[in-house]
Motif scaffolding. Structure first.
Motif, PDB file in Angstrom:
ATOM      1  N   SER A 105     -19.413 -18.452   1.980  1.00 37.68           N
ATOM      2  CA  SER A 105     -20.793 -17.973   2.011  1.00 37.68           C
ATOM      3  C   SER A 105     -21.778 -19.132   2.043  1.00 37.68           C
ATOM      4  O   SER A 105     -22.976 -18.927   2.102  1.00 37.68           O
ATOM      5  N   LEU A 106     -21.244 -20.371   1.987  1.00 38.99           N
ATOM      6  CA  LEU A 106     -22.023 -21.614   2.030  1.00 38.99           C
ATOM      7  C   LEU A 106     -22.951 -21.748   0.832  1.00 38.99           C
ATOM      8  O   LEU A 106     -24.032 -22.321   0.902  1.00 38.99           O
ATOM      9  N   LYS A 107     -22.493 -21.216  -0.298  1.00 40.96           N
ATOM     10  CA  LYS A 107     -23.233 -21.431  -1.542  1.00 40.96           C
ATOM     11  C   LYS A 107     -23.144 -22.902  -1.919  1.00 40.96           C
ATOM     12  O   LYS A 107     -22.096 -23.514  -1.813  1.00 40.96           O
ATOM     13  N   ASN A 108     -24.270 -23.466  -2.369  1.00 38.95           N
ATOM     14  CA  ASN A 108     -24.344 -24.902  -2.673  1.00 38.95           C
ATOM     15  C   ASN A 108     -23.880 -25.726  -1.463  1.00 38.95           C
ATOM     16  O   ASN A 108     -23.082 -26.637  -1.571  1.00 38.95           O
ATOM     17  N   PHE A 109     -24.423 -25.361  -0.303  1.00 40.37           N
ATOM     18  CA  PHE A 109     -24.100 -26.051   0.948  1.00 40.37           C
ATOM     19  C   PHE A 109     -24.708 -27.450   0.933  1.00 40.37           C
ATOM     20  O   PHE A 109     -25.873 -27.625   0.577  1.00 40.37           O
ATOM     21  N   THR A 110     -23.903 -28.473   1.277  1.00 39.45           N
ATOM     22  CA  THR A 110     -24.377 -29.869   1.270  1.00 39.45           C
ATOM     23  C   THR A 110     -23.973 -30.543   2.576  1.00 39.45           C
ATOM     24  O   THR A 110     -22.796 -30.555   2.943  1.00 39.45           O
ATOM     25  N   LEU A 111     -24.957 -31.098   3.264  1.00 36.17           N
ATOM     26  CA  LEU A 111     -24.685 -31.907   4.444  1.00 36.17           C
ATOM     27  C   LEU A 111     -24.506 -33.359   4.017  1.00 36.17           C
ATOM     28  O   LEU A 111     -25.337 -33.892   3.266  1.00 36.17           O
ATOM     29  N   LYS A 125     -26.983 -24.035   9.077  1.00 38.00           N
ATOM     30  CA  LYS A 125     -26.344 -23.343   7.959  1.00 38.00           C
ATOM     31  C   LYS A 125     -26.030 -21.900   8.320  1.00 38.00           C
ATOM     32  O   LYS A 125     -24.943 -21.383   8.019  1.00 38.00           O
ATOM     33  N   SER A 126     -26.964 -21.245   8.994  1.00 34.84           N
ATOM     34  CA  SER A 126     -26.757 -19.853   9.401  1.00 34.84           C
ATOM     35  C   SER A 126     -25.577 -19.748  10.362  1.00 34.84           C
ATOM     36  O   SER A 126     -24.726 -18.853  10.241  1.00 34.84           O
ATOM     37  N   LYS A 130     -21.864 -17.801   9.674  1.00 32.66           N
ATOM     38  CA  LYS A 130     -21.269 -16.796  10.559  1.00 32.66           C
ATOM     39  C   LYS A 130     -19.901 -17.244  11.056  1.00 32.66           C
ATOM     40  O   LYS A 130     -18.950 -16.463  11.107  1.00 32.66           O
ATOM     41  N   LEU A 131     -19.809 -18.546  11.403  1.00 28.53           N
ATOM     42  CA  LEU A 131     -18.547 -19.085  11.924  1.00 28.53           C
ATOM     43  C   LEU A 131     -17.437 -18.992  10.880  1.00 28.53           C
ATOM     44  O   LEU A 131     -16.314 -18.572  11.170  1.00 28.53           O
ATOM     45  N   LEU A 132     -17.755 -19.370   9.639  1.00 24.33           N
ATOM     46  CA  LEU A 132     -16.749 -19.299   8.574  1.00 24.33           C
ATOM     47  C   LEU A 132     -16.408 -17.851   8.238  1.00 24.33           C
ATOM     48  O   LEU A 132     -15.255 -17.517   7.945  1.00 24.33           O
ATOM     49  N   GLY A 133     -17.438 -16.965   8.282  1.00 25.64           N
ATOM     50  CA  GLY A 133     -17.176 -15.554   7.999  1.00 25.64           C
ATOM     51  C   GLY A 133     -16.274 -14.925   9.042  1.00 25.64           C
ATOM     52  O   GLY A 133     -15.373 -14.134   8.710  1.00 25.64           O
ATOM     53  N   ASP A 134     -16.494 -15.296  10.309  1.00 28.92           N
ATOM     54  CA  ASP A 134     -15.652 -14.750  11.377  1.00 28.92           C
ATOM     55  C   ASP A 134     -14.204 -15.233  11.274  1.00 28.92           C
ATOM     56  O   ASP A 134     -13.309 -14.612  11.865  1.00 28.92           O
TER      57      ASP A 134
END
Length: 523
Positions: A105-111, A125-126, A130-134
């Motif tokens: 869900s990309l919680k605490n997403f860090t680049l 991020k969006s 979606k890519l990870l969810g798919d």
């Protein structure tokens, strides 16, 4: 001696040469192997190359993941070092983004890395979410692998405008359960895979990377449309495939080349083995001969030691029992005892010096010395012994000789050995002359006699350890066979040289030459 050598030669022929002959005949008779087997062999080899390229690619990306993982583990301790390490990974490789997140869900997403260069991070991020969810099922499998102790890398499709391939893995620890590396696939192929493919091809193979059925993204050489290639998918880039083909050769050509190669190899191996057998045989023959020489050496040394010991024992017992009545006779006996003790001492010193040389423990102490003084001391010590033995013994020094860097004790020992030999091998003409002089950049010592001489064929070998000339009157002269070996070693230590001038029946002259130019640098 010859009987063991013949036995060894026969054993070598039976054990090595005959099997080699049979093997060679078998190989030559089977060089026309089936072309299908050759084709299959080369096909397997090309498959192995494709496998190795895939393995190399996966190892490279695993290395990136390992460096990122290691940096994340040390992040709390060295945040600046972690940042620099991540930036270095991104800078050295065709990596667009590096990110970590707690879950898909990309919680605490860090680049990570050079994130400031990324346009519209929220859109990124969006898109990632979606890519990870798919691909949630693939991510779950990564967790399963991780629980089994294996960090697997899964490749997901690209995200337009950011990267063309996303490589996801589960790092160690709890702070970032998901991490990803976004790459430009074509840059990755050209920059990272290209050099490896060129290295593998070596002008023998044509290797290309394709995207779908299109023209190759990269190839090691020009590819024609009808090029027959074996293709395999790239593990980390499923949309791409790796193709390989032989350059400029057909299977028939390869079969013919293989037949020629086998024949050349068989002939070459036979030549090498025969040469090896000959070398082994020659070395064994040499060792047997050396063993015989050593046996003779022990026999000669035993005789050399026994004679002075017997004389010392006999005359000392005679004196001890009071059987000698006149002072003149006592003096004669004391003189004999002294001479034999000196002889015994020289034999022992010679053996000890040789032992030190063989063990590499022989040390020399060099200092500027006058060669006339060193040789004169030896002459004065030996004069009575030589003249009492009936010799005409003389010393002819050249005046005003320059000093040389010498180990006086070692030089004395070398001169003594030459004088001993001159005395041993003199028969009717008992004349020994010692002289010094200068020749260009050398000062020298010469010891000359008018004895039996040395055969021309043995003059090169007389400096070998244990070697003794086996002709003429030498059979009747006992010795250790070490004297000239020691002389040669002493001269080598002085950066000098020993030369010989000898004729059968006319005597021998040995010259020891010591350098006098640039001495401190030479020694």
């Amino acid at each position: 001696m010859y009987k063991p050598v013949k036995k060894i030669a026969l054993i070598l022929i039976l054990i090595i040469l005959l099997p080699v002959v049979f093997f060679s005949l078998y190989e030559i008779s089977s060089v026309n192997e089936n072309e299908r087997l050759i084709e299959e062999t080369f096909s397997n080899q090309m498959n192995a190359i494709l496998f190795s390229v895939n393995q190399y690619t996966e190892d490279m990306v695993s290395g990136w993941a390992g460096r990122i993982n290691s940096g994340m583990m040390e992040k709390a301790l060295k945040p600046e070092g972690f940042r620099a390490a991540i930036e270095k990974v991104q800078k050295e490789n065709p990596i667009s983004i590096i990110f970590t997140a707690e879950d898909i869900s990309l919680k605490n997403f860090t680049l990570l890395g050079n994130s400031e260069k990324i346009k519209d991070p929220e859109k990124l991020k969006s898109g990632l979410k979606k890519l990870l969810g798919d691909n949630a099922e693939k991510i779950k499998r990564l967790y399963t692998y991780k629980r089994g102790g294996y960090t697997k890398i899964e490749t997901l499709p690209g995200l337009k405008g950011y990267f063309t391939g996303l490589m996801v893995f589960i790092p160690d620890g709890e702070s970032a359960p998901v991490a990803g590396i976004g790459i430009n696939a074509e840059d990755f192929v050209r920059q990272k895979m290209g050099p490896k493919l060129q290295e593998i091809s070596k002008g023998q193979f044509l290797i290309a990377v394709y995207k779908g059925e299109n023209a190759p993204v990269y190839s090691t050489d020009a590819v024609s449309n009808n090029e027959a290639m074996q293709k395999r998918p790239l593990w980390l880039l499923p949309e791409y495939s790796l193709g390989i083909a032989l350059k400029g050769a057909t299977i028939s050509d390869l079969a013919s080349a293989r037949r020629q190669m086998i024949l050349i190899l068989v002939i070459s191996v036979n030549i090498l083995l025969i040469a090896g057998i000959w070398l082994v045989f020659r070395n064994i023959r040499k060792e047997i001969r050396l063993a015989q020489i050593k046996s003779d050496f022990v026999s000669n040394v035993s005789h050399e030691l026994r004679t002075p010991l017997a004389l010392i024992s006999m005359f000392s017992e005679t004196l001890e029992m009071g059987r000698v009545k006149t002072e003149e006779k006592k003096k004669e006996y004391y003189s004999i005892i002294s001479q034999e003790a000196g002889r015994l001492s020289r034999i022992v010193n010679k053996i000890l010096s040789f032992s030190q040389i063989e063990a590499g423990r022989k040390k020399y102490t060099f200092k500027e010395s006058d060669i006339n003084t060193v040789v004169g001391d030896v002459f004065n010590t030996y004069r009575y012994h030589m003249t009492s033995g009936g010799f005409s013994f003389s010393f002819e020094p050249e005046e005003d000789l320059p000093e040389a860097m010498l180990d006086c004790e070692a030089v004395s020992q070398a001169v003594i050995n030459l004088i001993d030999n001159a005395a041993k091998y003199s028969t009717d003409k008992k004349t020994v002359k010692v002289a010094t002089g200068k020749d260009e950049d050398y000062v020298f010592v010469e010891v000359s006699d008018q004895g039996i001489g040395i055969p021309a064929e043995d003059q090169e070998r007389i400096f070998e350890k244990f070697f003794r000339v086996s002709t003429g009157d030498v059979h009747n002269v006992k010795g250790t066979g070490l004297g000239l070996t020691l002389v040669k070693h002493i001269m080598e230590a002085h950066k000098g040289k020993v030369t010989l001038n000898s004729r059968m029946g006319h005597g021998s002259t040995f010259r020891l030459s010591f350098p006098v130019k640039d001495l401190r640098r030479a020694i």
